[in-house]
Design an enzyme around this catalytic site. Structure first.
Site, PDB file in Angstrom:
ATOM      1  N   HIS A   1      21.549   6.434 -17.042  1.00 38.87           N
ATOM      2  CA  HIS A   1      22.745   5.811 -17.575  1.00 38.87           C
ATOM      3  C   HIS A   1      23.942   6.623 -17.091  1.00 38.87           C
ATOM      4  CE1 HIS A   1      25.353   3.587 -20.342  1.00 38.87           C
ATOM      5  NE2 HIS A   1      25.970   4.750 -20.517  1.00 38.87           N
ATOM      6  N   CYS A   2      24.891   5.953 -16.454  1.00 39.95           N
ATOM      7  CA  CYS A   2      26.050   6.634 -15.877  1.00 39.95           C
ATOM      8  C   CYS A   2      27.255   6.487 -16.797  1.00 39.95           C
ATOM      9  CB  CYS A   2      26.365   6.057 -14.503  1.00 39.95           C
ATOM     10  SG  CYS A   2      27.794   6.852 -13.711  1.00 39.95           S
ATOM     11  N   PRO A   3      27.765   7.593 -17.353  1.00 41.51           N
ATOM     12  CA  PRO A   3      28.939   7.489 -18.230  1.00 41.51           C
ATOM     13  C   PRO A   3      30.207   7.134 -17.463  1.00 41.51           C
ATOM     14  CG  PRO A   3      28.392   9.793 -17.840  1.00 41.51           C
ATOM     15  CD  PRO A   3      27.296   8.987 -17.222  1.00 41.51           C
TER      16      PRO A   3
END
Length: 424
Positions: A107-109
């Site tokens: 998951h890429c913030p």
């Protein structure tokens, strides 16, 4: 480790500000005074590709499994309690997006989105164009710095102050972005070359660190019996390595170097005694039905374990990024768009000895392995083995294990409660 912002929208606002401020500020205050029209157009094309790739990485769905998906024979029956659906191989539930993501990488913030089967090409293109754009800008900024050095003997009033301040401000920002994004791009590219997502790289590191633990092999043996209805056959290695690390050395040798008192005969006697006691300990962890074989195979190493989805470097690149002719265009897609009809590699089909889905120790995680007593630890005659036994991660469950960087499944956005619920 994955960053978490109190206000997640900051994860997008920050890079948008940095891209816009650096790209257009550098162009307005510096580049337009020294580049030709053609060079400025090329620079703006790089910036435009950054924006397009970034927007697509944000808004393109990473890919969700179809409803009513049914696992095939030999696959893990991993049921997502959140989505009320079975998960295909390589699929994980993201605790941030609250959806199951096929071929989930992380998951890429910075995109407020997961990186998965459908948008990994956009994510990699975004990193690539950032590197190209910042490299081009850094070269131009360095030229201006060299120019200032060559003009150092001229009066200060001949130098445009706004441009000088812009060079001082934008050079370190551009260099920081270039270095950080380059490291991330190289890391992702290496993972792709291995045919693995970041989560699968983490999984491989976990198995590597626990490869000679009784927890891992008891789980593997139980899984094999559950799938095939018989005991795991004897495994063999194609390497010349042994289960003991190549850099391992007997504790007695270490003590002899420090004290200079023990003889070779005493070392051999202690080592044999330790091996005998260790063998007795191993017998206590035999598989079901009182089998005589040891839990941990004697002639099988991590190099004999085959990852099911490694198609070779070129094959892996095409699987994740699609046709090479489409790698740099915004509409390029991965070779496996549906994300759930994934065929194992030919090497896996021909040479795999375990015959289990990935990871081979999935399921049967709620097994108990007694903590070695002091006497059992003293009986271990190899320093590396003793170090492994003292590591609290050695017999840890997958949901609680972390790598050397302190990363757990949670740091990749994986929903932990479902991570150990695999069943064949």
């Amino acid at each position: 480790m994955m960053l978490e912002f109190r206000w997640p929208l900051l994860g997008v606002i920050i890079p948008v500000f940095i891209i816009g401020f650096t790209a257009y500020g550098s162009h307005y205050f510096i580049l337009r005074h020294h580049l030709s029209t053609t060079q400025q157009v090329i620079y703006e094309c790089f910036v435009s590709m950054i924006w397009v790739s970034y927007i697509l990485a944000i808004y393109t769905s990473p890919g969700q499994p179809p409803k009513e998906y049914t696992p095939k024979t030999g696959e893990w029956k991993r049921y997502c309690t959140k989505c009320q659906n079975y998960k295909p191989p390589r699929t994980h539930h993201c605790s941030k997006c609250n959806v199951c993501v096929m071929e989930m990488d992380h998951h890429c913030p910075w995109t407020l989105n997961c990186v998965g089967a459908n948008n990994l090409p956009h994510f990699m293109r975004f990193l690539f164009w950032v590197i190209v754009g910042t490299t081009y800008l850094f070269v131009q900024l360095c030229k201006r710095i060299v120019g200032y050095y060559n003009d150092s003997d001229k009066p200060i009033y001949l130098i445009q102050k706004s441009e000088l301040i812009a060079v001082v401000v934008f050079t370190p920002i551009d260099l920081l972005v270039l270095l950080s994004i380059s490291l991330l791009f190289i890391r992702c590219l290496i993972n792709i070359g291995k045919g693995m997502t970041q989560i699968e790289i983490w999984e491989w590191d976990r198995i590597d660190s626990q490869f000679y633990s009784k927890r891992l092999w008891k789980s593997i043996r139980l899984n094999y019996k559950q799938l095939y209805g018989k005991q795991l056959p004897e495994l063999s290695t194609w390497t010349n390595k042994t289960p003991i690390d190549e850099d391992g050395f007997p504790l007695e040798e270490l003590e002899r170097d420090e004290e200079g008192e023990e003889s070779a005969d005493s070392q051999q006697g202690i080592a044999q005694e330790g091996a005998s006691q260790q063998s007795d300990t191993d017998q206590d962890f035999n598989g079901d039905e009182g089998e005589d074989d040891k839990i941990v195979p004697e002639n099988f190493t991590i190099d004999d374990l085959i990852f099911p989805y490694d198609y070779g470097i070129w094959g892996n690149l095409k699987h994740f990024l699609g046709s090479p002719f489409m790698w740099l265009v915004p509409w390029g897609k991965s070779r496996n768009n549906n994300g759930f009809t994934i065929e194992p590699s030919l090497d896996y089909k021909e040479d795999d000895q375990l015959g289990l889905p990935w990871p081979p120790d999935g399921g049967n995680q709620n097994i108990s392995i007694p903590t070695p007593s002091d006497d059992e630890l003293r009986s271990i005659g190899n320093y590396s083995e003793l170090k492994r036994q003292l590591d609290p991660r050695y017999n840890a469950k997958r949901s609680s294990w972390h790598n050397d960087m302190g990363e757990s499944l949670h740091d990749y956005g994986v929903y932990i409660d479902d991570s150990d619920d695999d069943k064949l």
